[in-house]
Scaffold this motif. Structure first.
Motif, short mmCIF file in Angstrom:
data_model
loop_
_atom_site.label_atom_id
_atom_site.label_comp_id
_atom_site.label_asym_id
_atom_site.label_seq_id
_atom_site.Cartn_x
_atom_site.Cartn_y
_atom_site.Cartn_z
N LEU A 36 2.08 -1.47 -5.52
CA LEU A 36 2.00 -0.23 -6.90
C LEU A 36 2.42 0.57 -7.58
CD1 LEU A 36 -2.45 -1.14 -6.60
CD2 LEU A 36 -1.12 -2.37 -7.43
N GLY A 37 2.59 1.78 -5.68
CA GLY A 37 3.01 2.83 -6.44
C GLY A 37 2.55 3.95 -6.85
N ASP A 38 2.52 4.45 -7.48
CA ASP A 38 2.05 5.44 -8.20
C ASP A 38 1.00 5.32 -9.34
OD1 ASP A 38 3.35 7.01 -6.06
OD2 ASP A 38 4.42 8.49 -6.38
N THR A 39 2.40 4.57 -10.01
CA THR A 39 1.19 4.40 -11.81
C THR A 39 0.66 3.43 -11.43
OG1 THR A 39 3.34 5.19 -12.18
CG2 THR A 39 1.87 3.53 -13.78
N GLY A 40 0.63 2.37 -10.53
CA GLY A 40 -0.56 1.88 -10.49
C GLY A 40 -1.13 1.75 -9.36
N GLY A 41 -1.74 2.73 -8.46
CA GLY A 41 -2.89 3.36 -7.48
C GLY A 41 -2.85 4.29 -8.89
N LEU A 42 -2.72 4.77 -9.95
CA LEU A 42 -3.46 5.68 -10.92
C LEU A 42 -4.04 4.88 -11.74
CD1 LEU A 42 -4.00 8.21 -12.12
CD2 LEU A 42 -1.63 8.56 -13.57
#
Length: 64
Positions: A36-42
């Motif tokens: 997910l990375g940062d954007t997906g987690g957000l």
């Protein structure tokens, strides 16, 4: 046991709300992939927050 119209309405609204939440989760997973990375987690945190707000609104609506 027979389910009256009011209870059916509550059941349908609840199931649709939860189904929309699952659809959003699946959409986020498809958009951002397994990592997910940062954007997906957000996006997941935002989806959970939105779900809590929507379910609270549904509870107020159904409480009338």
């Amino acid at each position: 046991m027979e389910i009256d119209a009011e209870m059916r309405r509550k059941i349908v609204v609840s199931i649709v709300s939860v189904g929309a939440f699952f659809a959003v989760f699946i959409g986020i997973g498809m958009q951002f992939g397994p990592d997910l990375g940062d954007t997906g987690g957000l996006a997941l945190v935002a989806a959970i927050t939105l779900f809590v707000i929507v379910m609270a609104a549904v509870g107020v609506y159904l409480g009338d």
